[in-house]
Write a protein that holds these residues in place. Structure first.
Motif, PDB file in Angstrom:
ATOM      1  N   ASN A 212      -0.616   3.561  37.736  1.00 52.53           N
ATOM      2  CA  ASN A 212      -1.008   2.604  38.758  1.00 52.53           C
ATOM      3  C   ASN A 212       0.195   2.266  39.618  1.00 52.53           C
ATOM      4  N   LYS A 213      -0.078   1.746  40.790  1.00 56.55           N
ATOM      5  CA  LYS A 213       0.986   1.332  41.693  1.00 56.55           C
ATOM      6  C   LYS A 213       1.169  -0.171  41.554  1.00 56.55           C
TER       7      LYS A 213
ATOM      8  N   ALA B 194       7.652  -1.102  45.535  1.00 57.67           N
ATOM      9  CA  ALA B 194       6.525  -0.615  44.749  1.00 57.67           C
ATOM     10  C   ALA B 194       7.010   0.474  43.804  1.00 57.67           C
ATOM     11  N   VAL B 195       6.408   0.497  42.604  1.00 58.16           N
ATOM     12  CA  VAL B 195       6.719   1.535  41.614  1.00 58.16           C
ATOM     13  C   VAL B 195       5.414   2.003  40.986  1.00 58.16           C
ATOM     14  N   PHE B 196       5.432   3.215  40.479  1.00 58.85           N
ATOM     15  CA  PHE B 196       4.297   3.739  39.742  1.00 58.85           C
ATOM     16  C   PHE B 196       4.603   3.603  38.262  1.00 58.85           C
ATOM     17  N   ALA B 197       3.672   2.963  37.526  1.00 61.73           N
ATOM     18  CA  ALA B 197       3.891   2.735  36.097  1.00 61.73           C
ATOM     19  C   ALA B 197       2.542   2.655  35.392  1.00 61.73           C
ATOM     20  N   ASP B 198       2.597   2.687  34.053  1.00 59.50           N
ATOM     21  CA  ASP B 198       1.374   2.626  33.246  1.00 59.50           C
ATOM     22  C   ASP B 198       0.861   1.201  33.081  1.00 59.50           C
ATOM     23  N   SER B 199       1.754   0.206  33.126  1.00 68.09           N
ATOM     24  CA  SER B 199       1.375  -1.188  32.924  1.00 68.09           C
ATOM     25  C   SER B 199       2.357  -2.082  33.665  1.00 68.09           C
TER      26      SER B 199
ATOM     27  N   ILE C 154       4.244  -4.332  32.410  1.00 62.31           N
ATOM     28  CA  ILE C 154       5.473  -4.410  31.616  1.00 62.31           C
ATOM     29  C   ILE C 154       6.346  -3.191  31.882  1.00 62.31           C
ATOM     30  N   HIS C 155       5.713  -2.029  31.927  1.00 54.44           N
ATOM     31  CA  HIS C 155       6.447  -0.797  32.220  1.00 54.44           C
ATOM     32  C   HIS C 155       7.053  -0.872  33.624  1.00 54.44           C
ATOM     33  N   ALA C 156       6.312  -1.407  34.576  1.00 55.64           N
ATOM     34  CA  ALA C 156       6.818  -1.556  35.943  1.00 55.64           C
ATOM     35  C   ALA C 156       8.022  -2.498  35.952  1.00 55.64           C
ATOM     36  N   ARG C 157       7.940  -3.593  35.211  1.00 50.61           N
ATOM     37  CA  ARG C 157       9.055  -4.541  35.139  1.00 50.61           C
ATOM     38  C   ARG C 157      10.297  -3.866  34.563  1.00 50.61           C
ATOM     39  N   LEU C 158      10.105  -3.085  33.511  1.00 51.90           N
ATOM     40  CA  LEU C 158      11.242  -2.387  32.892  1.00 51.90           C
ATOM     41  C   LEU C 158      11.884  -1.385  33.862  1.00 51.90           C
ATOM     42  N   ILE C 159      11.064  -0.677  34.606  1.00 51.85           N
ATOM     43  CA  ILE C 159      11.591   0.277  35.592  1.00 51.85           C
ATOM     44  C   ILE C 159      12.413  -0.462  36.648  1.00 51.85           C
ATOM     45  N   LEU C 160      11.863  -1.580  37.147  1.00 53.35           N
ATOM     46  CA  LEU C 160      12.569  -2.352  38.173  1.00 53.35           C
ATOM     47  C   LEU C 160      13.873  -2.944  37.632  1.00 53.35           C
TER      48      LEU C 160
END
Length: 101
Positions: free
Chosen positions: A2-3, A18-23, A25-31
């Motif tokens: 998801n975006k 914007a980031v593409f991540a599975d959830s 929480i995953h988006a937060r970790l990437i950022l």
């Protein structure tokens, strides 16, 4: 995937990214990995992509407008019937009140 969109602080300025991540929480970790632990200003939220609206041909537009007019007319007929029912009920109530008096 998801975006997700979030605001992050870069060199003192808040920037939306914007980031593409599975959830979320995953988006937060990437950022956090990309911009630093204390850089996230707003929690990542999912972005729903809206498909582009296709333009209609003149014939399709004419048919669509006819359908819309039919729906409006049907709603007007329904409202008129409801008004008549209410008026008939009020008259019946008035007549029964006159008989009782």
């Amino acid at each position: 995937m998801n975006k997700y969109q979030a605001s992050v602080r870069v060199k003192g300025q808040s920037v939306k990214t914007a980031v593409f991540a599975d959830s979320p929480i995953h988006a937060r970790l990437i950022l956090q990995y990309q911009f630093g632990m204390d850089s996230i200003v707003s929690y990542p939220t999912a972005i729903n992509e809206v498909a582009a609206i296709k333009t209609l041909t003149p014939d399709q537009q004419r048919i669509k407008s006819m359908r819309n007019r039919v729906k409006q007319d049907q709603a007007a007929v329904k409202a008129e019937r409801a008004r008549k029912k209410i008026k008939a009920g009020q008259e019946q109530l008035a007549q029964s009140n006159q008989i009782q008096s």
